[in-house]
Design a protein around this motif. Structure first.
Motif, PDB file in Angstrom:
ATOM      1  N   UNK A  39      40.926  42.155  42.408  1.00 22.15           N
ATOM      2  CA  UNK A  39      40.917  43.733  42.943  1.00 22.15           C
ATOM      3  C   UNK A  39      42.755  43.572  42.522  1.00 22.15           C
ATOM      4  N   UNK A  40      42.745  44.938  42.640  1.00 25.98           N
ATOM      5  CA  UNK A  40      44.450  45.392  42.880  1.00 25.98           C
ATOM      6  C   UNK A  40      44.377  46.511  43.619  1.00 25.98           C
ATOM      7  N   UNK A  41      44.094  46.475  45.003  1.00 25.31           N
ATOM      8  CA  UNK A  41      44.548  47.342  45.929  1.00 25.31           C
ATOM      9  C   UNK A  41      45.732  47.964  46.338  1.00 25.31           C
ATOM     10  N   UNK A  42      46.759  47.214  46.119  1.00 31.62           N
ATOM     11  CA  UNK A  42      47.802  47.900  46.300  1.00 31.62           C
ATOM     12  C   UNK A  42      48.729  48.584  45.454  1.00 31.62           C
ATOM     13  N   UNK A  43      48.094  48.434  44.115  1.00 29.93           N
ATOM     14  CA  UNK A  43      48.791  48.452  43.171  1.00 29.93           C
ATOM     15  C   UNK A  43      47.953  48.447  41.796  1.00 29.93           C
TER      16      UNK A  43
END
Ligand SMILES: [Zn+2]
Length: 453
Positions: free
Chosen positions: A126-130
């Protein structure tokens, strides 16, 4: 109240079927995958769905943008999809920003994720906050790629919309609550995600419409940000949560692991230990740590709620974790069913755990003249008589039934039944330890509960 006896013998297959229905949905921390999943849960239990706008500040965090995806692929020069989101939703880095570009393999490489040690499995990343984009694939698949140009497409959207979560609240006699929390943000992963939410749904189904001592709150939320958002919106009322558990990864063959709440000695921790012990299979208790699932948020120092976490395999410690091998073959109907039985047994302990007072505390009462020395079968049953003696001896207002079960090494249900028999014979009465219990008693509820067995 009888719960375990009312669990459908075919429940394992029902749970498995429900997990199979939800398995193909592409979930993330926000978006339509979450809504579709909640709709599936809502078709079984009463569920209130909340939509929290993007950008809402929740403690130190902000509700992120809503992510939705229609398609994603990498096509070779001949137009073949060499990676295809339609074949498996793990292939796209979850929460990827949109991309539409022709690129060389060189340019694509930094955006590819594989597991070299398990060359046939696809990782879940995942890459939620970048903000980023990428593809996950099997190592074999990646090694088969040849130099050249590829058509790269991630047809996703990140929009100012909402974060969605669901809540099922069952009203009991007390406003004190039992919290059952599970995350609903993983795409096609079976044990991590679907096992917890299907068992939580079945437990709620089992409790709907019953007369309950506690109120029960089931949360179906995206991991981390969902718990933080829920806690932010409900921060004034969390004091009502007296017991809680996060359910996750409870469908595979591994033995149970229970991670204790932050205090390590909450009633939920002891109830869980008692039930896992009585379950008769090996289990392990883990101390609290600030790493894991949403018990971290519930157990943050500002809240310090008595919430533990029930798992089978522990996150990050088994090869299938966060990979395509956490699929429907990895979970077993009988393990889902066993997990539900454990949860229902814990509910029974919490509902029935009270303190009593021996009304005949000077020497033992004569049990024989009250017919308490014989079981209904006619012959003396040693364990049942022991249970009566233990309850009489320790019912001094300071020991709960759970204390007595622990000290006597007898099953909780046997201790609870003994307390019921003694109460019917006028040898025991409920010890009211709080204003809340006294209110319940004034309404005649405690007497009804204990005599209606
Ligand atoms: Zn996870």
């Amino acid at each position: 109240m009888r719960l375990l006896e009312e669990i459908d013998p075919g429940i394992g297959n029902h749970l498995y079927r429900f997990a199979s229905e939800l398995y193909p949905i592409c979930r993330s921390i926000t978006g339509d995958g979450v809504r579709q999943t909640l709709a599936g849960i809502q078709s079984r239990i009463p569920l209130q769905i909340s939509e929290v706008p993007t950008g809402t500040q929740v403690f130190d965090w902000n509700v992120p943008r809503e992510w939705n995806i229609r398609d994603a692929y990498i096509k070779d020069a001949a137009g073949n999809r060499v990676v295809d989101f339609q074949a498996c939703n793990l292939h796209v880095l979850n929460y990827s920003s949109p991309v539409r570009k022709v690129m060389s393999l060189q340019e694509i490489r930094p955006h590819l994720f594989t597991i070299p040690e398990r060359p046939e499995w696809v990782p879940y990343r995942t890459s939620y906050y970048r903000e980023d984009w990428g593809f996950c694939m099997s190592h074999n698949q990646m090694q088969a790629l040849t130099d050249g140009n590829y058509d790269v497409c991630i047809d996703s959207t990140l929009t100012q919309d909402h974060l969605t979560y669901g809540e099922c609240y069952l009203v009991g006699r007390s406003t004190d609550e039992v919290l059952i929390s599970c995350h609903i943000c993983h795409p096609s992963l079976a044990n991590n995600n679907l096992s917890g939410l299907t068992v939580a749904t079945a437990l709620a189904e089992l409790l709907v419409g019953r007369e309950l001592r506690y109120s029960y709150r089931f949360l179906f939320i995206p991991g981390t940000i969902g718990a933080i958002t829920w806690l932010w919106r409900n921060r004034e009322n969390v004091g009502r949560i007296r017991h809680g558990v996060v359910l996750t990864g409870i469908g595979n063959e591994s033995e149970f692991h229970y991670k204790k709440s932050r205090s390590g000695n909450a009633e939920i921790d002891r109830a869980m230990k008692q039930v896992l012990h009585e379950n008769g299979r090996p289990y392990e208790l883990l101390e609290f740590s600030p790493y894991g699932y949403d018990e971290r948020q519930y157990g943050s120092p500002g809240f310090n709620l008595p919430v533990g976490c029930l798992m089978r395999s522990v996150w990050g410690t088994f090869p299938e974790y966060h990979t395509s091998a956490d699929n429907l073959d990895f979970v077993k109907p009988e393990r889902l069913a066993e997990s539900l039985r454990v949860c229902a047994s814990v509910v029974m302990v919490l509902e029935n755990n009270r303190r009593y007072r021996n009304l005949n505390p000077y020497c033992e009462p004569q049990l024989g003249k009250r017919g308490l020395y014989r079981s209904t079968g006619g012959k003396p049953i040693e364990a049942e008589i022991n249970a009566l003696l233990w309850v009489l001896n320790l019912s001094d207002g300071s020991h709960s039934l759970l204390d007595i079960a622990e000290q006597s090494s007898l099953p909780f249900e046997m201790i609870h039944n003994a307390a019921g028999k003694l109460q019917e014979n006028g040898l025991l009465s409920v010890f009211y330890e709080s204003a809340d219990q006294a209110r319940e008693a004034a309404a005649g509820n405690i007497a009804q509960v204990t005599s209606r067995r």
